[in-house]
Write a protein that holds these residues in place. Structure first.
Motif, PDB file in Angstrom:
ATOM      1  N   ARG A  54      16.668 -38.925 -15.987  1.00  0.00           N
ATOM      2  CA  ARG A  54      16.712 -40.363 -15.768  1.00  0.00           C
ATOM      3  C   ARG A  54      18.170 -40.737 -15.561  1.00  0.00           C
ATOM      4  O   ARG A  54      19.011 -40.450 -16.405  1.00  0.00           O
ATOM      5  CB  ARG A  54      16.117 -41.122 -16.947  1.00  0.00           C
ATOM      6  N   ARG A 111      19.267 -38.697  -4.977  1.00  0.00           N
ATOM      7  CA  ARG A 111      17.817 -38.493  -4.848  1.00  0.00           C
ATOM      8  C   ARG A 111      17.530 -37.262  -3.998  1.00  0.00           C
ATOM      9  O   ARG A 111      16.569 -36.547  -4.235  1.00  0.00           O
ATOM     10  CB  ARG A 111      17.155 -39.719  -4.234  1.00  0.00           C
ATOM     11  N   ASP A 162      14.330 -39.913 -11.987  1.00  0.00           N
ATOM     12  CA  ASP A 162      14.062 -41.348 -11.925  1.00  0.00           C
ATOM     13  C   ASP A 162      15.390 -42.078 -11.913  1.00  0.00           C
ATOM     14  O   ASP A 162      16.333 -41.673 -12.600  1.00  0.00           O
ATOM     15  CB  ASP A 162      13.269 -41.808 -13.153  1.00  0.00           C
ATOM     16  N   GLY A 180      10.980 -44.907  -6.124  1.00  0.00           N
ATOM     17  CA  GLY A 180      11.613 -44.196  -7.225  1.00  0.00           C
ATOM     18  C   GLY A 180      12.844 -44.866  -7.793  1.00  0.00           C
ATOM     19  O   GLY A 180      13.500 -44.309  -8.645  1.00  0.00           O
TER      20      GLY A 180
END
Length: 94
Positions: A3, A28, A35, A52
């Motif tokens: 995260r 990403r 996330d 996302g």
């Protein structure tokens, strides 16, 4: 699952949002299973709303040219100190 939180405190102009978006996009690609959460005072939070990517919108500030400082952008009845304290609580909880 990682995260990742991006915090961009500045809410003046769009440059900070564009740079943060470029960083999120690159990360990403490199870590697709992660996330992402963006914490920003931008006036255009939709710039971050990609698949996302979640956004926490901070109350905005704007440059008060006449006084050479900042003032609340939309919460005009809230003093700057109160607004900054509110933003700090949101940041801490996030």
């Amino acid at each position: 699952m990682k995260r990742i939180l991006f915090y961009t405190h500045n809410s003046i102009g769009q440059g900070h949002a564009v740079r943060a978006t470029a960083l999120v996009t690159g990360m990403r690609r490199a870590i697709p299973e992660s996330d992402f959460l963006v914490l920003s005072g931008t006036s255009a939070p939709q710039i971050f709303l990609q698949e996302g990517v979640e956004v926490v919108k901070l109350p905005g500030v704007r440059c008060d040219v006449a006084n050479g400082g900042f003032e609340p952008r939309m919460l005009s009845r809230t003093g700057l100190d109160s607004l900054l304290a509110f933003r700090s609580r949101i940041i801490g909880e996030t």
